[in-house]
Design a protein around this motif. Structure first.
Motif, PDB file in Angstrom:
ATOM      1  N   GLU A 147      36.971  23.688  59.585  1.00 32.83           N
ATOM      2  CA  GLU A 147      36.936  22.295  59.459  1.00 32.83           C
ATOM      3  C   GLU A 147      38.262  21.617  59.654  1.00 32.83           C
ATOM      4  O   GLU A 147      38.518  20.610  59.622  1.00 32.83           O
ATOM      5  CB  GLU A 147      36.765  21.965  57.874  1.00 32.83           C
ATOM      6  N   ASP A 148      39.149  22.335  60.155  1.00 38.42           N
ATOM      7  CA  ASP A 148      40.604  22.004  60.250  1.00 38.42           C
ATOM      8  C   ASP A 148      40.880  21.541  61.708  1.00 38.42           C
ATOM      9  O   ASP A 148      42.116  21.274  62.051  1.00 38.42           O
ATOM     10  CB  ASP A 148      41.597  22.902  59.635  1.00 38.42           C
ATOM     11  N   ARG A 149      40.068  21.844  62.669  1.00 34.03           N
ATOM     12  CA  ARG A 149      40.401  21.560  63.991  1.00 34.03           C
ATOM     13  C   ARG A 149      38.886  21.245  64.737  1.00 34.03           C
ATOM     14  O   ARG A 149      37.837  21.947  64.208  1.00 34.03           O
ATOM     15  CB  ARG A 149      41.060  22.734  64.618  1.00 34.03           C
ATOM     16  N   PRO A 150      38.939  20.565  65.847  1.00 35.69           N
ATOM     17  CA  PRO A 150      37.702  20.562  66.594  1.00 35.69           C
ATOM     18  C   PRO A 150      37.137  21.775  66.969  1.00 35.69           C
ATOM     19  O   PRO A 150      37.991  23.091  67.308  1.00 35.69           O
ATOM     20  CB  PRO A 150      38.238  19.916  67.968  1.00 35.69           C
ATOM     21  N   VAL A 151      35.793  22.285  66.893  1.00 37.95           N
ATOM     22  CA  VAL A 151      35.105  23.501  67.047  1.00 37.95           C
ATOM     23  C   VAL A 151      35.068  23.318  68.727  1.00 37.95           C
ATOM     24  O   VAL A 151      34.476  22.428  69.513  1.00 37.95           O
ATOM     25  CB  VAL A 151      33.912  23.602  66.510  1.00 37.95           C
ATOM     26  N   THR A 152      35.289  24.631  69.040  1.00 37.62           N
ATOM     27  CA  THR A 152      35.394  24.830  70.535  1.00 37.62           C
ATOM     28  C   THR A 152      34.300  25.999  70.797  1.00 37.62           C
ATOM     29  O   THR A 152      33.946  26.854  70.040  1.00 37.62           O
ATOM     30  CB  THR A 152      36.383  25.026  71.275  1.00 37.62           C
ATOM     31  N   VAL A 153      33.951  26.204  72.088  1.00 32.00           N
ATOM     32  CA  VAL A 153      32.989  27.296  72.442  1.00 32.00           C
ATOM     33  C   VAL A 153      33.250  28.542  71.879  1.00 32.00           C
ATOM     34  O   VAL A 153      32.292  29.252  71.558  1.00 32.00           O
ATOM     35  CB  VAL A 153      32.809  27.404  73.881  1.00 32.00           C
ATOM     36  N   GLY A 154      34.406  29.024  71.975  1.00 27.15           N
ATOM     37  CA  GLY A 154      34.771  30.257  71.250  1.00 27.15           C
ATOM     38  C   GLY A 154      34.447  30.413  69.734  1.00 27.15           C
ATOM     39  O   GLY A 154      34.253  31.552  69.467  1.00 27.15           O
ATOM     40  N   ASP A 155      34.156  29.319  69.071  1.00 28.91           N
ATOM     41  CA  ASP A 155      33.865  29.475  67.797  1.00 28.91           C
ATOM     42  C   ASP A 155      32.221  29.657  67.500  1.00 28.91           C
ATOM     43  O   ASP A 155      31.731  29.936  66.369  1.00 28.91           O
ATOM     44  CB  ASP A 155      34.105  28.432  66.839  1.00 28.91           C
ATOM     45  N   LEU A 156      31.441  29.481  68.546  1.00 36.31           N
ATOM     46  CA  LEU A 156      30.023  29.336  68.362  1.00 36.31           C
ATOM     47  C   LEU A 156      29.541  30.879  68.433  1.00 36.31           C
ATOM     48  O   LEU A 156      29.997  31.727  69.064  1.00 36.31           O
ATOM     49  CB  LEU A 156      29.641  28.386  69.625  1.00 36.31           C
ATOM     50  N   ASP A 157      28.196  30.796  67.878  1.00 39.31           N
ATOM     51  CA  ASP A 157      27.325  32.094  67.975  1.00 39.31           C
ATOM     52  C   ASP A 157      26.739  31.776  69.348  1.00 39.31           C
ATOM     53  O   ASP A 157      26.644  31.089  70.017  1.00 39.31           O
ATOM     54  CB  ASP A 157      26.452  32.213  66.809  1.00 39.31           C
ATOM     55  N   GLU A 158      26.102  33.125  69.751  1.00 38.40           N
ATOM     56  CA  GLU A 158      25.447  33.128  71.108  1.00 38.40           C
ATOM     57  C   GLU A 158      24.403  32.075  71.256  1.00 38.40           C
ATOM     58  O   GLU A 158      24.764  31.677  72.383  1.00 38.40           O
ATOM     59  CB  GLU A 158      24.873  34.581  71.117  1.00 38.40           C
ATOM     60  N   GLY A 159      23.622  31.833  70.398  1.00 36.34           N
ATOM     61  CA  GLY A 159      22.599  30.881  70.802  1.00 36.34           C
ATOM     62  C   GLY A 159      23.504  29.519  71.337  1.00 36.34           C
ATOM     63  O   GLY A 159      23.150  28.668  72.201  1.00 36.34           O
ATOM     64  N   ASP A 160      24.233  29.038  70.414  1.00 37.23           N
ATOM     65  CA  ASP A 160      24.903  27.786  70.693  1.00 37.23           C
ATOM     66  C   ASP A 160      26.005  27.782  71.699  1.00 37.23           C
ATOM     67  O   ASP A 160      25.981  26.982  72.406  1.00 37.23           O
ATOM     68  CB  ASP A 160      25.841  27.332  69.334  1.00 37.23           C
ATOM     69  N   ARG A 161      26.525  29.111  72.138  1.00 36.39           N
ATOM     70  CA  ARG A 161      27.144  29.324  73.291  1.00 36.39           C
ATOM     71  C   ARG A 161      26.359  29.067  74.765  1.00 36.39           C
ATOM     72  O   ARG A 161      26.821  28.530  75.597  1.00 36.39           O
ATOM     73  CB  ARG A 161      28.111  30.444  73.317  1.00 36.39           C
ATOM     74  N   THR A 162      25.214  29.772  74.366  1.00 40.05           N
ATOM     75  CA  THR A 162      24.333  29.543  75.568  1.00 40.05           C
ATOM     76  C   THR A 162      23.916  27.975  76.027  1.00 40.05           C
ATOM     77  O   THR A 162      23.866  27.523  77.166  1.00 40.05           O
ATOM     78  CB  THR A 162      22.995  30.006  75.394  1.00 40.05           C
ATOM     79  N   LEU A 163      23.717  27.332  74.889  1.00 39.70           N
ATOM     80  CA  LEU A 163      23.582  25.768  75.044  1.00 39.70           C
ATOM     81  C   LEU A 163      24.752  25.188  75.392  1.00 39.70           C
ATOM     82  O   LEU A 163      24.574  24.390  76.613  1.00 39.70           O
ATOM     83  CB  LEU A 163      23.045  25.280  73.667  1.00 39.70           C
ATOM     84  N   ALA A 164      26.000  25.314  75.242  1.00 38.76           N
ATOM     85  CA  ALA A 164      27.089  24.774  75.690  1.00 38.76           C
ATOM     86  C   ALA A 164      27.153  25.173  77.261  1.00 38.76           C
ATOM     87  O   ALA A 164      27.378  24.071  77.922  1.00 38.76           O
ATOM     88  CB  ALA A 164      28.439  25.136  74.844  1.00 38.76           C
ATOM     89  N   GLN A 165      26.891  26.363  77.614  1.00 33.80           N
ATOM     90  CA  GLN A 165      27.027  26.815  78.980  1.00 33.80           C
ATOM     91  C   GLN A 165      26.223  25.843  79.749  1.00 33.80           C
ATOM     92  O   GLN A 165      26.374  25.683  81.008  1.00 33.80           O
ATOM     93  CB  GLN A 165      26.984  28.002  79.043  1.00 33.80           C
TER      94      GLN A 165
END
Ligand code: GLY
Ligand code: MN
Ligand code: MN
Length: 476
Positions: A147-165
Motif C-alpha cells: 500500500e505504500d507505493r505503486p504496484v508494478t509487475v514484479g508484485d503481481l501473481d502469475e495470472g495478473d502478470r500474464t494479463l499485464a504482458q
C-alpha cells in the motif's frame, strides 16, 4: 442525453478486446476505471480521469466502472445513476447509449462485481494507480498488494502478470484509430504552442504564457496531458512553477502537450524571449537540434531505442567538445558518462494514452523482457529500451542543462573536472543557457518514421521568426 466522449470507435474497442481474449487462454480480465479523488473534502474532487487500461479497452471514462473481458463476451459493470446524481451532475448516459458507444455485450450494476469475479474462470486484474481503487481490488480479488507505493509487475501473481504482458503487447503498437487520435492531440498542441509564442514577451510572467497555452487546449475540449512546463529555469527538469518574469536574453522552455479524448501528445520547444538567441545560446541550441535530428533520422523498425539514445549522446558530446566544455575524445567521454552531466535524462519514452505510456506497470512496457535498467547516472533515467516496431509512438527529446547541483556534486561534475574531462571555467560563458530541450512525437512506420509534431517550428531561424512575429502558421 449527454454526448459520450469516447477514446475509440466501438468496432476498435471490440477488436482490442477480442485480441486480448485470444491471448488470455480462457482467463477473464477485469479493468477498473478508478474512483473520483477528493481534493479537500469529498464533494470537491480533482477532475476525474479513468485509468488508461480501462479506457483503452472500454472507451468511456465512467468513474467507478469495471470492464470485464471474458473469453467470449465483455460486460461493463457501471455505477447506476440516481435522481440525486442527475440533480447535481446532470443525466448519465443510459445503458443503450453506453452499449452503443462501447460495443460491450452487456451492462450490469457494479454492485454485483464481487459475484462476477467469483463466478469468472481464472479472474485477473491490473493494479489501479489510485489507492482507494487498489484497496477495493485487493478486497474483491483477495490480493496482498503493497500500500505504500505503486504496484508494478514484479508484485503481481502469475495470472495478473500474464494479463499485464498481454496488455503491453497490444498497447505497444497503436492501431489506426489510436494513431488518428494521437495526431488530433498533436494538432491541438501545435495550436497551443502557437498561442504560447504569441503570449511571450519580456516583462510577462511564465504564468501568462502557460495560461495562453492551456486556454487553447481547453478551447479544443482537450486538457494538459501532464503538468505543463513553462519556465526560464529550463534546467529544472520537471519544473511546475510559473512565477518568474521573462526578460530579454532568457530562454523559455515550453514542454506542453494536449490530451484529447484520452490520447496524449508531448512537445517541447525552447524559445528566445527577446526574439533572438544569444550567440552562446544558439551554439548549444544547434547542438541539441542536431542530436534530435540524428536520432529521428535513425528511427526505423528493428532499431534499439537505447542505441538512438547513445547516438544522440555522442552528437551532444561532440558539440560540447567543439565548444570547449567537454575535453577529450567523444566515445571515451560517452563511455565515461561525461555527457550525462548535461543530458541526464533519457532520449524519450512511449507515448499513447499516458504521456509515459503504461508506466503504471513500471518498466514492463518500456523495457523488453530480457532488458533491465542500467544503474549508471543518466542511463538509469532511460525509460525505453525496446527494438522499435511499426505502430509504436515515441518521443525524441534530447536536452542540455546546466544544473549547479549536478555540476558541483563531488561524485559527478567535480569527479569529471578532476579527470580533466569538463572545463567548468569555459562553461561559465554559457550561463545564459540554463536549459534547452527539443521534443517531438514520432510514429514508427514500416518505412521509418512519421514526425507527428513536425509542424511546430524548431529550426533556430524559424523559432526566432515565430517569436518576432508572435506566432506561427496553423497546422496544415
Ligand atoms: N513532459 C514529460 C516528458 O517530456 O517526459
Ligand atoms: Mn515533454
Ligand atoms: Mn516526453
Amino acid at each position: 442525453m449527454p454526448s459520450l466522449a469516447c477514446s475509440a470507435e466501438p468496432e476498435t474497442l471490440r477488436a482490442r478486446r477480442a485480441a486480448l481474449a485470444r491471448t488470455l487462454d480462457g482467463r477473464t480480465a477485469f479493468f477498473f476505471a478508478g474512483a473520483e479523488r477528493p481534493r479537500n473534502y469529498p464533494a470537491n474532487t480533482y477532475p476525474f480521469r479513468a485509468g488508461s487500461h480501462f479506457l483503452y479497452f472500454g472507451g468511456v471514462g465512467l468513474a467507478g466502472a469495471v470492464l470485464e473481458v471474458g473469453p467470449s463476451a465483455s460486460v461493463l459493470h457501471r455505477v447506476p445513476s440516481t435522481p440525486e446524481d442527475a440533480l447535481w451532475h446532470g443525466p448519465a448516459p443510459d445503458d443503450e447509449a453506453l452499449q452503443a458507444a462501447t460495443g460491450v455485450d452487456e451492462i450490469r450494476d457494479v454492485a454485483g462485481l464481487a459475484d462476477a469475479v467469483a463466478a469468472a474462470r481464472a479472474p485477473c486484474t491490473l493494479p489501479a494507480v489510485d489507492l482507494a481503487t487498489r484497496l477495493r481490488q485487493a478486497r474483491i480479488f483477495g490480493l496482498d498488494w503493497p500500500e505504500d507505493r505503486p504496484v508494478t509487475v514484479g508484485d503481481l501473481d502469475e495470472g495478473d502478470r500474464t494479463l499485464a504482458q498481454a496488455v503491453v503487447e497490444i498497447r505497444l503498437r497503436n492501431d489506426d484509430d489510436a494513431v488518428a487520435r494521437i495526431r488530433a492531440a498533436c494538432r491541438v498542441t501545435h495550436a497551443a504552442h502557437g498561442a504560447g509564442v504569441a503570449a511571450m514577451a519580456p516583462g510577462r510572467r511564465e504564468a501568462a504564457v502557460r495560461a495562453a497555452i492551456e486556454s487553447v487546449m481547453l478551447a479544443h475540449g482537450a486538457e494538459p496531458a501532464y503538468g505543463s512546463i513553462v519556465s526560464i529555469a529550463g534546467e529544472i527538469l520537471h519544473n511546475t512553477t510559473y512565477h518568474r518574469t521573462l526578460a530579454h536574453g532568457d530562454l523559455l522552455l515550453v514542454d506542453a502537450g494536449a490530451e484529447l479524448d484520452g490520447w496524449a501528445s508531448d512537445v517541447t520547444r525552447t524559445y528566445p524571449v527577446g526574439g533572438r538567441f544569444l550567440p552562446e545560446q544558439r551554439a548549444l541550441y544547434e547542438v541539441v537540434l542536431e542530436a534530435q535530428r540524428t536520432a529521428i533520422e535513425a528511427v526505423a523498425p528493428g532499431v534499439r531505442f537505447r542505441d538512438l539514445h547513445l547516438a544522440a549522446a555522442r552528437v551532444l558530446a561532440r558539440g560540447l567538445v567543439d565548444e570547449g566544455i567537454l575535453v577529450g575524445e567523444v566515445d571515451g567521454l560517452v563511455e565515461a558518462g561525461a555527457h550525462a552531466l548535461f543530458f541526464p535524462h533519457g532520449l524519450g519514452h512511449l507515448l499513447g494514452m499516458d504521456v509515459h505510456d503504461m508506466e503504471d506497470l513500471g518498466d514492463a512496457a518500456g523495457y523488453a523482457p530480457d532488458r533491465t535498467r542500467s544503474d549508471a547516472f543518466g542511463l538509469c533515467y532511460l525509460r525505453l529500451d525496446r527494438d522499435l516496431e511499426p505502430g509504436m509512438v515515441v518521443t525524441i527529446e534530447p536536452g542540455l542543462y546546466l544544473v549547479p547541483a549536478i555540476l558541483e556534486a563531488e561524485h559527478l561534475g567535480r569527479a569529471f573536472v578532476e579527470r580533466k574531462m569538463v572545463d567548468l571555467d569555459r562553461l561559465e560563458t554559457f550561463a545564459s543557457v540554463r536549459g534547452i530541450r527539443i521534443e517531438d512525437d514520432v510514429l514508427v512506420t514500416e518505412e521509418g518514421a512519421d514526425v507527428l509534431t513536425a509542424s511546430i517550428p524548431k529550426a533556430p531561424e524559424a523559432v526566432e521568426a515565430a517569436v518576432a512575429r508572435r506566432g506561427f502558421a496553423p497546422a496544415g
